[in-house]
Design an enzyme around this catalytic site. Structure first.
Site, PDB file in Angstrom:
ATOM      1  N   HIS A   1      29.137  55.188  16.711  1.00  0.00           N
ATOM      2  CA  HIS A   1      29.446  53.699  17.278  1.00  0.00           C
ATOM      3  C   HIS A   1      29.498  52.877  16.077  1.00  0.00           C
ATOM      4  O   HIS A   1      28.872  52.532  15.074  1.00  0.00           O
ATOM      5  CB  HIS A   1      28.649  54.142  19.028  1.00  0.00           C
TER       6      HIS A   1
ATOM      7  N   ASN B   1      25.386  57.749  17.787  1.00  0.00           N
ATOM      8  CA  ASN B   1      26.740  58.513  17.445  1.00  0.00           C
ATOM      9  C   ASN B   1      28.051  58.391  17.060  1.00  0.00           C
ATOM     10  O   ASN B   1      28.586  58.733  17.882  1.00  0.00           O
ATOM     11  CB  ASN B   1      26.225  58.283  19.337  1.00  0.00           C
TER      12      ASN B   1
ATOM     13  N   ASP C   1      28.929  42.266  18.270  1.00  0.00           N
ATOM     14  CA  ASP C   1      28.886  42.378  19.063  1.00  0.00           C
ATOM     15  C   ASP C   1      27.659  41.990  20.359  1.00  0.00           C
ATOM     16  O   ASP C   1      26.714  40.639  19.546  1.00  0.00           O
ATOM     17  CB  ASP C   1      28.791  43.988  19.370  1.00  0.00           C
TER      18      ASP C   1
ATOM     19  N   GLU D   1      32.238  52.930  21.307  1.00  0.00           N
ATOM     20  CA  GLU D   1      31.482  54.018  21.475  1.00  0.00           C
ATOM     21  C   GLU D   1      32.839  55.021  21.558  1.00  0.00           C
ATOM     22  O   GLU D   1      33.683  55.117  21.669  1.00  0.00           O
ATOM     23  CB  GLU D   1      30.668  54.338  23.276  1.00  0.00           C
TER      24      GLU D   1
HETATM   25  C1  F6R Z   1      25.088  45.995  16.457  1.00  0.00           C
HETATM   26  C2  F6R Z   1      25.476  47.284  16.865  1.00  0.00           C
HETATM   27  C3  F6R Z   1      25.639  48.719  16.313  1.00  0.00           C
HETATM   28  C4  F6R Z   1      24.532  48.968  14.512  1.00  0.00           C
HETATM   29  C5  F6R Z   1      24.339  50.278  15.104  1.00  0.00           C
HETATM   30  C6  F6R Z   1      23.745  50.956  13.734  1.00  0.00           C
HETATM   31  O1  F6R Z   1      25.765  44.356  16.645  1.00  0.00           O
HETATM   32  O2  F6R Z   1      26.831  46.707  16.194  1.00  0.00           O
HETATM   33  O3  F6R Z   1      26.575  49.032  15.468  1.00  0.00           O
HETATM   34  O4  F6R Z   1      25.647  48.243  13.772  1.00  0.00           O
HETATM   35  O5  F6R Z   1      24.220  50.887  16.526  1.00  0.00           O
HETATM   36  O6  F6R Z   1      22.081  50.611  14.423  1.00  0.00           O
HETATM   37  P1  F6R Z   1      21.176  50.069  13.135  1.00  0.00           P
HETATM   38  O7  F6R Z   1      21.007  49.422  12.155  1.00  0.00           O
HETATM   39  O8  F6R Z   1      19.493  49.350  14.268  1.00  0.00           O
HETATM   40  O9  F6R Z   1      20.748  51.817  12.752  1.00  0.00           O
END
Ligand code: F6R
Length: 239
Positions: A138, A136, A67, A143
């Site tokens: 995701h 959340n 992403d 989302e």
């Molecule tokens: C990153 C992504 C997000 C993260 C998620 C967890 O490319 O797509 O879904 O994997 O928000 O983020 P961290 O690892 O920073 O807690």
């Protein structure tokens, strides 16, 4: 879903790296999709060390970015492209023609979705994905309530995602939209690794393991036939 709990973040990273190396060794030519974010960074470091010790050839597979924040490119510290090149593709020595990542600066998001989807289709779909779990729930930018979309997605970011985004950037940036691989497309992979660490993820990790719920995107993958949740003890504390 398989659940693997390790004592701390470092032991967890080593375990994930060894499991990824085993996958790569068994599947030369596969297409892999890795999350950026903070969670996998220590696993990337451990995986690159395994390559230095000749335990895996990270150039034997192909990669697609998960992403990107719409409006951000490689020059912005904290963009997915910057995080992935500086922490994985460059130190791992991955050839440019083995990687496609979303360009968050392309104003034509439909063209960008098509470009990345063509790469995925050319390679016969994503074979393996390593995903971090957001606060959340995701995964990528899938989302809450966005469901299991096939193909690539362009999506308005959830309020939690916008507020958590501040931790990645030197100064807070007004990110509103994301572009990425849809959760349905990710779910087609033959192997899915979900990863989370730290006490702040304990609540969402618990929800990830419960009955699949559109409010918690990570839970929509818990009935995948080959999904493993890798967590440390702090993230596992509510299980
Ligand atoms: C990153 C992504 C997000 C993260 C998620 C967890 O490319 O797509 O879904 O994997 O928000 O983020 P961290 O690892 O920073 O807690």
């Amino acid at each position: 879903m398989n659940i693997i709990v390790k004592q701390d973040e470092q032991t967890l990273a080593q375990t994930v790296a060894e499991a990824m190396a085993a996958y790569i060794n068994a599947h030369p030519g596969a297409l892999l999709c890795f999350a950026a974010g903070d969670t996998p960074l220590s696993a990337f470091r451990a995986l690159i060390e395994l390559q230095k010790d000749n335990k895996v050839d990270l150039t034997s597979v192909y990669y697609v970015g998960l992403d990107e924040w719409v409006g951000l490119g490689a020059e912005t510290r904290g963009s997915c492209v910057q995080v992935m090149y500086d922490n994985y593709y460059t130190p791992a020595g991955i050839p440019a023609d083995h990687v496609r990542v979303f360009d968050g600066l392309n104003k034509d998001v439909e063209q960008e979705k098509t470009r990345i989807q063509s790469w995925i289709d050319e390679r016969g779909g994503i074979d393996f994905t390593l995903l971090g779990i957001g606060m959340n729930g995701h995964i990528g930018f899938n989302e809450p309530y966005s469901g299991l979309k096939d193909g690539c997605i362009y999506i308005e970011l959830d309020d939690t995602t916008k507020s958590v985004s501040k931790k990645y950037f030197d100064t807070p940036l007004p990110v509103e939209y994301g572009i990425g691989v849809g959760a349905g497309e990710l779910k087609k992979a033959d192997t899915v690794f979900l990863m989370a660490s730290g006490a702040k993820k304990a609540e969402i990790v618990k929800k990830t393991t419960q009955t699949p719920d559109e409010a918690v995107p990570s839970s929509l993958l818990n009935d995948h036939l080959n999904v493993t949740l890798f967590i440390d003890e702090a993230a596992a504390s509510l299980l």
